[in-house]
Design a protein around this motif. Structure first.
Motif, PDB file in Angstrom:
ATOM      1  N   MET A   1       1.107  -1.286  -0.046  1.00  0.00           N
ATOM      2  CA  MET A   1       0.439  -0.290   0.349  1.00  0.00           C
ATOM      3  C   MET A   1       0.455   1.541  -0.230  1.00  0.00           C
TER       4      MET A   1
ATOM      5  N   ARG B   1      -4.113   3.186   6.857  1.00  0.00           N
ATOM      6  CA  ARG B   1      -3.659   2.056   5.662  1.00  0.00           C
ATOM      7  C   ARG B   1      -2.673   1.589   6.817  1.00  0.00           C
TER       8      ARG B   1
ATOM      9  N   SER C   1      -7.333  -4.618   0.326  1.00  0.00           N
ATOM     10  CA  SER C   1      -7.277  -3.402   0.668  1.00  0.00           C
ATOM     11  C   SER C   1      -6.931  -2.295  -0.305  1.00  0.00           C
TER      12      SER C   1
ATOM     13  N   MET D   1      -8.051   2.036  -0.570  1.00  0.00           N
ATOM     14  CA  MET D   1      -7.010   1.947  -1.027  1.00  0.00           C
ATOM     15  C   MET D   1      -6.654   3.096  -2.452  1.00  0.00           C
TER      16      MET D   1
END
Length: 298
Positions: A22, A113, A147, A151
């Motif tokens: 990420m 995150r 994720s 994101m």
């Protein structure tokens, strides 16, 4: 080694790798390479450890250990404050600042995150202990997809149509299409602006988008990203060469005036389209429902 060693090691490793996944440095160069990345990877490792160790603690009925998650939440809020303070200090030295709305959005992203890392490591370790390694691998893939989805925020191209328009002067007034930008009285400066300037008109696709691009923070984010990606023809002490974004009060269109060093129209349109739609700038006036006269239901 005991029964928890391999699941814990696996959970910490996957959580840390998810933070690396990420963590992205793009043309805006933030987080900085290399030291900025090291800080965030280290925090990701800590978050992965907290999420992983929560599972054995629950299985051993050591419920007091779960309180560490609440401590983690307060610590990761400090991550947001750290990012906000750092970027605010640096913003004063930018030729085209990010603006407070953009900075707050970046700070929230870095905090959130770390929570995704905790979620990934917790689920991975849990599935390893309850089922087996291969089920945990499937859980890792699902968590990574979640994720990636979370994101990836909205882009400006999704809510506006972008068109290049040559800037022009009407007397001393600089215009992009029919939208007034600013007044330039010095003839030499006008010639300079016409030589290097580019104009773009952003037409909102719906009424909600009109309210979103009207936000000053969203407009400042556009100017910053375009100036970062294409360069800017200005220096300190030259206010007439500052890029600007002005709004047509009649129909909500926004005119963007820039002076890039790289005068590539298509690249500029793609860069504007890739500007993130800031969460703090999003407005949805169409979602308001009138319940009765004199009252509004949100």
């Amino acid at each position: 080694m005991n029964e928890y060693t391999l699941p814990v090691a696996f959970g910490v490793a996957i959580g840390t790798l998810s933070r690396v996944y990420m963590l992205k440095t793009d043309y805006r160069q933030y987080p900085t390479y290399l030291h900025g990345k090291i800080i965030h990877i280290a925090l990701g490792f800590i978050a992965a450890g907290l999420g992983t160790l929560a599972v054995p603690s629950l299985m051993e009925e050591d419920f007091t250990a779960i309180t560490f998650l609440t401590v983690a939440a307060s610590q990761f809020r400090e991550v947001r404050n750290m990012e906000r303070n750092t970027l605010t200090e640096l913003d004063g030295y930018e030729l085209v600042p990010r603006g407070k709305t953009y900075i707050e959005g970046i700070a929230v992203v870095f905090e959130s995150r770390n929570y995704l890392v905790i979620f990934t490591s917790l689920i991975t370790t849990l599935f390893y202990l309850i089922f087996n390694f291969w089920v945990a691998v499937v859980a890792v893939i699902v968590c990574m997809l979640i994720s990636k989805k979370l994101m990836t925020g909205g882009k400006l191209r999704e809510i506006v149509d972008i068109k290049y328009v040559e800037p022009h002067f009407d007397g001393p007034g600089l215009h992009v299409d029919n939208i007034y930008i600013m007044n330039i009285g010095i003839p030499d400066r006008r010639e300079e602006i016409l030589r290097y300037g580019m104009g773009f008109v952003l037409t909102p696709k719906n009424f909600d988008a009109r309210s979103t691009i009207a936000n000053l923070g969203q407009r400042q984010a556009i100017l910053h990203d375009v100036s970062t990606a294409l360069g800017i023809y200005r220096d300190s002490g030259t206010p007439a060469l500052a890029p600007l974004a002005k709004r047509d009060l009649e129909d909500g269109r926004v005119a963007v005036f820039i002076l890039p060093q790289d005068r590539d129209k298509q690249k500029a349109i793609e860069t504007i389209g890739a500007v993130p739609t800031l969460e703090n700038a999003i407005r949805m006036p169409k979602e308001r429902k009138v319940k009765s006269e004199g009252s509004i239901e949100e």
